[in-house]
Write a protein that holds these residues in place. Structure first.
Motif, PDB file in Angstrom:
ATOM      1  N   UNK A 121      -7.124  -0.098   2.589  1.00 36.89           N
ATOM      2  CA  UNK A 121      -7.706  -1.405   2.298  1.00 36.89           C
ATOM      3  C   UNK A 121      -8.433  -1.359   0.955  1.00 36.89           C
ATOM      4  N   UNK A 122      -9.057  -0.211   0.660  1.00 42.90           N
ATOM      5  CA  UNK A 122      -9.717  -0.045  -0.632  1.00 42.90           C
ATOM      6  C   UNK A 122      -8.734   0.091  -1.779  1.00 42.90           C
ATOM      7  N   UNK A 123      -7.639   0.809  -1.558  1.00 49.43           N
ATOM      8  CA  UNK A 123      -6.652   1.035  -2.621  1.00 49.43           C
ATOM      9  C   UNK A 123      -5.804  -0.202  -2.875  1.00 49.43           C
ATOM     10  N   UNK A 124      -5.223  -0.746  -1.812  1.00 54.95           N
ATOM     11  CA  UNK A 124      -4.301  -1.883  -1.930  1.00 54.95           C
ATOM     12  C   UNK A 124      -4.407  -2.700  -0.645  1.00 54.95           C
ATOM     13  N   UNK A 125      -5.329  -3.651  -0.618  1.00 53.96           N
ATOM     14  CA  UNK A 125      -5.645  -4.329   0.636  1.00 53.96           C
ATOM     15  C   UNK A 125      -4.452  -5.044   1.281  1.00 53.96           C
ATOM     16  N   UNK A 126      -3.487  -5.600   0.526  1.00 53.33           N
ATOM     17  CA  UNK A 126      -2.347  -6.210   1.228  1.00 53.33           C
ATOM     18  C   UNK A 126      -1.557  -5.199   2.063  1.00 53.33           C
ATOM     19  N   UNK A 127      -1.402  -3.986   1.538  1.00 48.71           N
ATOM     20  CA  UNK A 127      -0.695  -2.945   2.282  1.00 48.71           C
ATOM     21  C   UNK A 127      -1.519  -2.527   3.501  1.00 48.71           C
ATOM     22  N   UNK A 128      -2.826  -2.393   3.310  1.00 44.81           N
ATOM     23  CA  UNK A 128      -3.692  -2.045   4.435  1.00 44.81           C
ATOM     24  C   UNK A 128      -3.621  -3.072   5.545  1.00 44.81           C
TER      25      UNK A 128
END
Length: 203
Positions: free
Chosen positions: A119-126
């Motif tokens: 979620x911190x790196x790439x929230x859509x993927x999270x």
């Protein structure tokens, strides 16, 4: 250069210490007087808290563990570190959660902390991984199965989203870490003995 290196090392140490916060262990000790490492699956994560302590504490532990992974990455982002160093900060949090220095190197399986990291790196993927997790758990009511499916889907989702090479590599590493930590669960899934929500794990 030296300042950047020192900042990076500091944030890696902070990431590990964040991950090593033993939220599940403390919930078991404070609320039930038990050591979760001796109960059920032996994990200090939210699933074992759910089975042995209760729903409310499990939710709190899940949110804390998620926050540990997210905060480690966001701190690295806030000081302008590269994608690779953001990834290392997140992995440090995962390592802290799985191998906490305070608990004899025996912690949780890092699903919630890994979700927070992504979620911190790439929230859509999270969010997509969380959606996949929830879809599987709503059908089968088996937490470990949902975690395994989400872990397998993670690197594929990151690749399809066009994430940087650092993000794709760490998604693969995190996926393998989660699968490794769930190897006993996978054995029980294959044997048809993995408990569903509301059932006790066999010691």
């Amino acid at each position: 250069m030296i300042q950047t290196a020192l900042t990076s090392l500091l944030l890696l140490a902070i990431g590990y210490l964040l991950g090593a916060i033993p939220s599940g262990y403390l919930a078991g000790r404070w609320l039930k007087g038990i050591d979760l490492r001796d109960c059920g699956s032996g994990s200090t994560g939210a699933t074992n808290v759910l089975r042995n302590v209760g729903k409310g504490p499990a939710l709190v532990v899940f949110l804390i563990d998620l926050g540990k992974g997210a905060l480690a990455v966001l701190l690295a982002k806030s000081v302008g570190l590269s994608d690779w160093l953001q990834v290392l900060a997140g992995l440090a949090a995962l390592a802290g959660h799985i191998w906490p220095v305070w608990l004899g190197w025996k912690g949780g399986k890092a699903v919630a902390t890994g979700l927070g990291m992504f979620l911190g790196l790439a929230w859509p993927v999270g969010l997509a991984c969380f959606g996949l997790f929830m879809a599987v758990i709503s059908i089968f009511r088996i937490v470990s199965l949902s975690s395994v499916v989400a872990a397998i889907g993670l690197p594929l989702l990151m690749l399809l989203s066009g994430g940087s090479s650092a993000y794709v590599v760490v998604s693969l590493v995190a996926s393998l870490m989660v699968l490794w930590r769930h190897r006993s669960n996978i054995e029980r899934l294959l044997a048809g003995t993995e408990p569903k929500i509301g059932q006790k794990a066999k010691g």
